[in-house]
Every structure is written in structure tokens, then in C-alpha cells.
Design a protein around this motif. Structure first.
Motif, short mmCIF file in Angstrom:
data_model
loop_
_atom_site.label_atom_id
_atom_site.label_comp_id
_atom_site.label_asym_id
_atom_site.label_seq_id
_atom_site.Cartn_x
_atom_site.Cartn_y
_atom_site.Cartn_z
N UNK A 235 0.80 -1.24 0.00
CA UNK A 235 0.00 0.00 0.00
C UNK A 235 0.83 1.28 0.00
N UNK A 236 2.02 1.24 0.54
CA UNK A 236 2.85 2.44 0.62
C UNK A 236 3.07 3.06 -0.75
N UNK A 237 3.28 2.22 -1.76
CA UNK A 237 3.61 2.72 -3.09
C UNK A 237 2.42 3.36 -3.79
N UNK A 238 1.23 3.13 -3.29
CA UNK A 238 0.04 3.74 -3.88
C UNK A 238 -0.28 5.10 -3.26
N UNK A 239 0.44 5.46 -2.20
CA UNK A 239 0.20 6.72 -1.52
C UNK A 239 0.95 7.86 -2.21
N UNK A 240 0.31 9.02 -2.34
CA UNK A 240 1.03 10.19 -2.86
C UNK A 240 1.90 10.81 -1.77
N UNK A 241 2.88 11.62 -2.15
CA UNK A 241 3.64 12.35 -1.14
C UNK A 241 2.77 13.47 -0.55
N UNK A 242 3.15 13.90 0.67
CA UNK A 242 4.25 13.47 1.53
C UNK A 242 3.95 12.14 2.22
N UNK A 243 4.98 11.35 2.45
CA UNK A 243 4.86 10.08 3.17
C UNK A 243 6.24 9.70 3.67
N UNK A 244 6.28 8.87 4.71
CA UNK A 244 7.55 8.43 5.26
C UNK A 244 7.38 7.05 5.84
N UNK A 245 8.51 6.42 6.18
CA UNK A 245 8.43 5.05 6.71
C UNK A 245 9.64 4.74 7.57
N UNK A 246 9.53 3.64 8.28
CA UNK A 246 10.59 3.13 9.14
C UNK A 246 11.55 2.28 8.31
N UNK A 247 12.79 2.18 8.78
CA UNK A 247 13.80 1.39 8.06
C UNK A 247 13.33 -0.03 7.79
N UNK A 248 12.65 -0.64 8.74
CA UNK A 248 12.28 -2.05 8.63
C UNK A 248 10.84 -2.25 8.18
N UNK A 249 10.24 -1.21 7.59
CA UNK A 249 8.83 -1.30 7.22
C UNK A 249 8.55 -2.39 6.21
N UNK A 250 9.52 -2.72 5.35
CA UNK A 250 9.28 -3.70 4.29
C UNK A 250 9.88 -5.07 4.59
N UNK A 251 10.51 -5.22 5.75
CA UNK A 251 11.22 -6.46 6.03
C UNK A 251 10.30 -7.68 5.99
N UNK A 252 9.19 -7.62 6.73
CA UNK A 252 8.28 -8.76 6.78
C UNK A 252 7.57 -8.96 5.44
N UNK A 253 7.23 -7.85 4.78
CA UNK A 253 6.56 -7.93 3.48
C UNK A 253 7.45 -8.63 2.46
N UNK A 254 8.71 -8.26 2.42
CA UNK A 254 9.64 -8.85 1.45
C UNK A 254 9.92 -10.31 1.80
N UNK A 255 10.06 -10.59 3.09
CA UNK A 255 10.31 -11.97 3.49
C UNK A 255 9.17 -12.89 3.07
#
Length: 373
Positions: A235-255
């Protein structure tokens, strides 16, 4: 004012320190800069601190390794300041202010929580110079994203460049963020997604090395485009700016989506590098206009394979910061010196178009030389 900016990014590889002369609006001089790598023990301590911060809901709490990491970070930043100044025959008395970002251990703006460990008062006392720290908290408390903070610096720096607009200035650290500068509009900025974090963590787990030097592993592998598409189904990639995230936000998703354990070392590095490039390219569809060119700073600027993949997916020129006379390594350190001066002058650090702040906001906590904020 002469400021010394300090940055320890989400790649957790070391401290960048840089001198800058500025009034917080214009840049008179970009001075000496240096990087001071963390040793293995410090990297492990910081990694544990990030793990121990995952369930944090009180930004003052320091459970687990966080307290020890905060003391260690503070001491190392004091050492970095001295190590930068001594060869220049300067002392802290030659500095008006230090901009101390600290080490981000958790960033959850949706919960109005961001924590950058580092003891501003202790650093001011150790150095005998004013310190500005805790730059992100005021923006997050007001409902902003708290990141990125560097767009106002990018705008000042880019005044010297005779490049066509829109111009994108991209920082690839553990997380990637971009500032887009147009001729007659406020900067647009946001985090774009993973930077080096996914690649670094994969290479460290497989080899014990902290990163893919020069992108050599990725260059020797084959990208799994199906896996890249699966990683971008977030979902993050569908959001327009401004937006921010944590370093490990995608760790579980990618795993879960990529199952990196099934890849060879080279193919895994190639695929995760492509995920970073593709996620950055995704931001273009959310921008008012397509950037004409891209300038890349941060650790990712040294990854030739990542830059090549990025240029291919953007279809626009992509150059490292050195190509325009900037430092890829030191750009964010310069920025926090600049921001420290702005904070002292009460000038805004964040804006509605960069962090979704409700209005232009200043920020940072000022600790005088005695160390009492």
C-alpha cells in the motif's frame, strides 16, 4: 554562522560530520567533511536497539539495548566532532552550533512517534558548544511525517545549479527519500521506499559483509522481475507524497512475498537492488511533473549497479552527487548543520508539501554549551 552537522543514517554504518557556513537561508561555504565508520560491536548494538524499539510507544523509554546504544552514540558523535576538527587546527570554540540528528530506532508517524536516540545535553556539555537535536519530534507531534527534513537544504543548495527543472535530489540510505524542485512551486518531498536496507541485510546474513560493495554482487546476478512486482504490491507505493516510513517497514513484506532464502547470493542481491530502483521509480506517477534529471547522494550513490538500474527504470539522466560538485557521503551531514542554524533562528524546517505539516514548522531542541535544554 559556522555549523557542524552530524548524521548517522538508517544504514547504521557510521557517522558523517561536515562543516558549513550559512545563515539558514543561503549557503556561503561547504567545508571539510569526513565519515567515521562504526565498528562491528557498535553495529550489533544498534541493530539490537532497533529490535528492542519495535514495540516502543513512549518516546522517552529506553528498554533493552536502547540506553546503552544511546550513550554509545553520544560518545561516538563527540569523538567524530573532535576527529574532524583536530586535523584542521580548529577547536569547538570555532563552531557556533552542532546539528545532532542522532540514530533513528523507530519511526511511526501514524502513531505520532519518532525516536532518534542521542543525548543532546550530554553532547553539548562534552563539547562546550550549543547543540540542536531531536529535529523530527515537533513535526510528528503536529501530525506531520517528520521526514524528510532535508528539502529546505536541497532547495538552498540547488540555487547554484544551472540544471533544468523539475530536478530530483535523491538520498539512498537505509530508506530512500527524494526532493523534487520545480521553478515556481514549493518543493515536493517524501520517502520513496527501501533504500539500502533490504540489500544490506540480505548480504550481511549471507556473507557477514555489511553491504554489496559497488553493487558487484548484484551486477553478477539475474533480476527476478516477478519477485520485484510482488515487492511493489504494498500500500505504501500507492500513496502520494508526503509520506515516510521506518527502516524495517518492508522487512516482513519482502520476506513473505519474495522469500529471499530461495535466491542465490548474486540473484538475491540483483533482485533486491531492482526492488529499490523500481520503488524509487514508482514515485514519478505521483509527481506534478516528471523530473528532467536525478542527483543521487547517500550510500546508494556508490552502488553503480543500483544507479544503472535506476536510470533504466526512470528513463532520465541519473548522476551521483559528485558530478555536480557535492559529496554523496556528507550531504545529509551538511543538511543538519544548515537545519541547526535555521532552528536557532526560528525558521521553518518542515512544510505542508514536504512532511504534510499543518503549516511551516520550526523544530529541534536547543541545548546550550552547559548542556541544559
Amino acid at each position: 554562522m559556522r555549523a557542524l552537522g552530524l548524521m548517522s543514517g538508517t544504514s547504521m554504518d557510521g557517522i558523517d560530520a561536515a562543516l558549513i557556513d550559512t545563515d539558514g537561508e543561503r549557503i556561503a561555504w561547504l567545508g571539510a567533511a569526513a565519515t567515521f565508520p562504526f565498528d562491528v560491536a557498535t553495529r550489533r548494538l544498534l541493530a539490537q536497539a532497533v529490535e528492542d524499539a519495535r514495540g516502543l510507544n513512549d518516546r522517552e523509554a529506553r528498554p533493552g539495548a536502547l540506553a546503552a546504544a544511546e550513550r554509545r552514540i553520544t560518545d561516538l558523535h563527540a569523538d567524530a566532532v573532535r576527529a574532524l576538527l583536530v586535523p584542521l587546527r580548529l577547536s569547538t570554540g570555532d563552531i557556533d552550533v552542532v546539528g545532532f540528528h542522532g540514530q533513528t530506532v523507530i519511526h511511526r508517524p501514524e502513531a505520532r512517534l519518532t525516536v532518534q536516540i542521542g543525548l543532546g545535553a550530554a553532547l553539548a556539555q562534552a563539547l562546550g558548544v550549543a547543540v540542536v537535536a531531536d529535529f523530527r519530534a515537533a513535526d510528528v507531534a503536529a501530525g506531520g511525517e517528520g521526514a524528510p527534513l532535508v528539502p529546505v537544504f536541497h532547495a538552498a543548495l540547488a540555487q547554484r545549479l544551472a540544471l533544468p527543472r523539475p530536478l530530483a535530489i535523491l538520498n539512498i540510505g537505509g530508506v530512500s527519500n527524494v526532493t523534487v524542485l520545480a521553478e515556481a512551486a514549493d518543493p515536493v518531498a517524501c520517502d520513496t521506499g527501501p533504500g539500502n536496507a533490504l540489500i544490506d541485510d540480505f548480504v550481511l546474513a549471507r556473507t557477514g559483509r555489511p553491504f554489496d560493495a559497488d553493487g558487484a554482487l548484484a551486477a553478477s546476478g539475474t533480476v527476478d522481475e516477478v519477485a520485484v512486482a510482488a515487492a511493489l504490491d504494498h500500500p505504501f507505493f500507492r500513496l502520494p507524497p508526503p509520506k515516510s516510513l521506518d527502516r524495517n517497514a518492508f522487512r516482513d513484506h519482502v520476506a513473505a512475498r519474495l522469500r529471499p532464502e530461495r535466491f542465490s547470493l548474486a540473484d538475491g542481491a540483483a533482485t533486491l537492488t531492482a526492488v529499490t530502483a523500481a520503488s524509487i521509480a514508482q514515485i514519478v506517477r505521483h509527481l506534478p511533473a516528471v523530473p528532467e534529471s536525478w542527483i543521487v547522494a547517500g550510500g546508494g550513490a556508490r552502488n553503480a549497479t543500483l544507479l544503472r538500474m535506476l536510470a533504466g527504470r526512470l528513463g532520465r539522466p541519473v548522476v551521483a552527487a559528485e558530478a555536480v560538485g557535492w559529496s554523496s557521503d556528507a550531504l545529509e551531514a551538511y543538511a543538519f548543520g544548515f537545519l541547526a542554524v535555521r532552528a536557532l533562528r526560528g525558521l521553518p524546517l518542515t512544510f505542508p508539501s514536504t512532511t504534510r505539516a499543518p503549516r511551516p514548522l520550526t523544530g529541534g531542541v536547543v541545548f546550550p554549551p552547559g548542556g541544559v535544554g
